[in-house]
Scaffold this motif. Structure first.
Motif: not given
Length: 386
Positions: A337-343, A358-361
């Motif tokens: 499961a992938m999410g925008w910004g590095g999830q 979890h990240a914010w990239l």
């Protein structure tokens, strides 16, 4: 979502697993300084153990921890690793948090901090479809989508009449949709539309259903609407009753709503990192948690089976990304499961491995890519010691 469409996109998809952060908030459960220690037992349903006790090379993980402490990895907020149903690694960091559509702010992350999943929420929506099929709310994936929306009879065309739930789940609906990209931002337009479902269904047909993959958050919103119409519950209530509560997940937030007030099925769920990892363990366990069958086993198997070609060398299941990575002379297949910004929530069944980052990239994908390219570092190699 994943935007790259070349070979390196596969590397990014699994490479984000190989990052870690460091730090904890005062009063929050502390992360151990040595990977020889087990994560804290928070009595949240997870069994805990040490990496070495579950087949990891602790030296590789300790090297990762030191690099994070030295500041060579930034804005990666949390990483969770479990093997054979046991939580073996946990690490947190301070960084810029993205909460809904609000500007990022500095946050000290820990085990009690909810984090955006962004499009990881799509995979949660897929799990709920499996529950709806078992309950008989949805009879078949061959059901025609427009039959669930008689109020939009005026948008029906011969080209769109053949779109089924299967096509929505596999991103092969054929609608003209441009997620985040010129010439128009379909996602932003949908979120701002007075009637989001009408906006999606009014998109012209660009290809026959089932012929072409095209990432489309609008497809997921239609699925969310079908779940609401058939179950009689809003998506957040349905998820709580049928999925999250049985997993012992209580501290969640749906931080984006459509104009009609419904939570967004395509990217609104915020949950604690350990709780996101529970969803991965549920998939590895074929829908079972603590001896309870929460999602049908057959649905889990079908969901992580290739159903469509994704971008680049990705494959796509029922709202789950599928791919493979090369490590220590071996090809390893994974679902994610992938999410925008590095999830990233990655599941590697052959290794019994669940890993969450979890990240914010949002504008920088080279960091996870670079870290994965060295096969002698970090989580996947640590799980496959030579």
């Amino acid at each position: 979502m994943v935007s790259s469409v070349d070979r390196r996109a596969v590397i990014v998809g699994s490479g984000a697993l190989l990052l870690a952060g460091h730090g904890s908030a005062k009063g929050a459960p502390m992360t151990s300084e040595s990977v020889s220690d087990s994560p804290a037992d928070l009595h949240d349903g997870w069994r805990v153990g040490s990496p070495a006790g579950h087949g990891f090379d602790p030296a590789l993980l300790q090297d990762m921890r030191r690099r994070v402490a030295d500041g060579r990895l930034d804005n990666v907020h949390a990483i969770i690793v479990a093997r054979d149903g046991v939580l073996v690694y946990e690490q947190y960091a301070a960084g810029q948090d993205q909460n809904g559509l609000e500007p990022a702010k500095h946050t000290v992350f820990n085990a009690t901090t909810r984090h955006n999943g962004n499009s990881m929420t799509k995979s949660v929506t897929s799990l709920l479809v499996g529950v709806a099929l078992q309950r008989g709310w949805i009879k078949t994936l061959d059901a025609l989508v427009l039959d669930y929306f008689p109020e939009y009879a005026d948008v029906r065309t011969p080209e769109k009449s053949g779109i089924t739930l299967y096509h929505l789940l596999t991103m092969s609906d054929g609608l003209d949709w441009s997620e985040f990209k010129p010439p128009f931002d379909s996602l932003g337009n949908m979120r701002g539309a007075k009637d989001a479902y009408r906006y999606v269904l009014e998109r012209p047909a660009a290809a026959p259903p089932g012929h072409t993959y095209n990432y489309n958050s609008g497809a997921t919103e239609l699925i969310g609407a079908v779940l609401r119409k058939t179950s009689g519950k809003s998506l957040d209530v349905l998820a709580r009753d049928e999925l999250l509560a049985p997993l012992g997940i209580e501290d969640v937030e749906w931080n984006r709503q459509l104009p009609d007030g419904q939570p967004q099925a395509s990217g609104a769920l915020r949950a604690r990192p350990r709780d996101w990892a529970k969803l991965g363990q549920l998939v590895i366990n074929r829908g079972v948690w603590n001896d309870r069958q929460i999602v049908p086993s057959a649905w889990i198997a079908d969901s992580i089976k290739p159903r469509n070609n994704g971008p680049g060398m990705f494959l796509y299941g029922y709202h789950w990304w599928l791919g493979r990575s090369f490590c220590r002379g071996r090809v390893v297949e994974w679902a994610g499961a992938m999410g925008w910004g590095g999830q990233r929530l990655m599941i590697i069944p052959d290794l019994g491995l669940v890993a969450l980052v979890h990240a914010w990239l949002p504008n920088r994908m080279n960091l996870p890519e670079t870290i994965l390219l060295n096969e002698f570092e970090f989580i996947l190699p640590a799980a496959m010691p030579s």
